[in-house]
Design an enzyme around this catalytic site. Sequence first.
Site: not given
Length: 401
Positions: A207-208
């Site tokens: 993810g980020n």
Amino acid sequence: MAKIAVYMTGGIALYKGIEVIRSLEKSGNQVRVAMTESATKLVSPVTLHALTHQPVLTTLWTQNDSPVPHVELADWSDYAVILPATANIIGKMAHGIADDAVSTTLLATAISKVVVVPAMNSNMWNNPAVQRNIKQLKNDGIKIIEPVTGLLAEGYQGKGRLPEPGEITSQLEAIISTQNSKQLPRKRVLITAGGTRERIDPVRFIGNRSSGKMGIALANAAADAGAMVDLVLGQITVPEPVNPRIKIYHVESTEEMQSAVTTLFPSANILIMAAAVADFRPVTIAKQKIKKVDGQEQLGISLVKTTDILKTVGAQKRSDQLVVGFAAETTDLLQNANKKLTNKNADLIIANNVAGANGAFGSDLDQITILQKNSEPIFWPKMTKVNVAVKLIQLLATKVK
Ligand code: CTP
């Protein structure tokens, strides 16, 4: 210029409200003030009377010539700004309670005029009861200028602090100019926000750090400007917007985001890709949780490129469609952002620096540079994401066909 009724309630941040009133008057607006009893304990109504040259409403029972002063002030105003708004007035407004001059006048005021500027201790702000009430106000269509995180009067850091007077004034002026001219009537705006997640196995993902704040602020600003908004939401860390003009589509992976954008893009006048999209995904998603193996010190995950949504859509866009991308950079901001403008065939790239502690990820603030083909870059000063969003939507409204 607007007629603005300012409702002051008993918060220590009231002194900042006085500065906002002065600025609003300086830009030609007419201001009248109403105060709760607690507010009058912090600042005398005489001060506000002298500043505005208008009597200050503090009670329902006496005062000026009007037999019903609360209705008179409610009808007079183009805007009603509660500054600062305590947890108490927010609770009363959420529940329709009218037991003094301020709450009664607000109940008599059309919802579309109302802007609430809360300020309180961070524990109060985070209290579920206050958050429920804030959500209720948003549901009702009331605008909130969110408090910021900073040093509170109590001497410690937390969210609940009133934004600086200049910031409140510019947000109010942005609201007024947006209301004055609904710049995007009958337009459809497609916005992506938040971060995508690429699954590794049933419990893990890549993810980020995107919070979704900018994309959501843009969705709110576009809806306020009269547009219908399709909001494709990845992972976010802030509450979803609640607005009848915003339709939300939840997605997880880049593939799901691409599918939603591809379906919605043909009917959009503007696409804004504010989402932080994964560039690579695992080649395969393990069906079972990946287990540690004795003696194994390293684990490799093979990744494959995802589709570049903006580039794909940019290549297909019609001449009546406006496509806007973001460029999150940690080095060579302008050079890298310019490349994206060309490679992705975007009409505009909003470049921001996400390096270090001052980066835009998760922050309420942003400093952006706008790149357009055959134009010099436009640098905007650092301001809240809400303010950036309102101004960007104003800019896009001048460009859309
Ligand atoms: N974007 C996209 N699809 C991707 C990756 C990015 O649509 N697979 C969009 C983003 O939403 C953003 C713009 O492209 O509007 C630029 O994203 P950014 O992450 O800054 O750049 P990348 O194109 O991913 O390039 P790099 O990671 O090399 O900087």
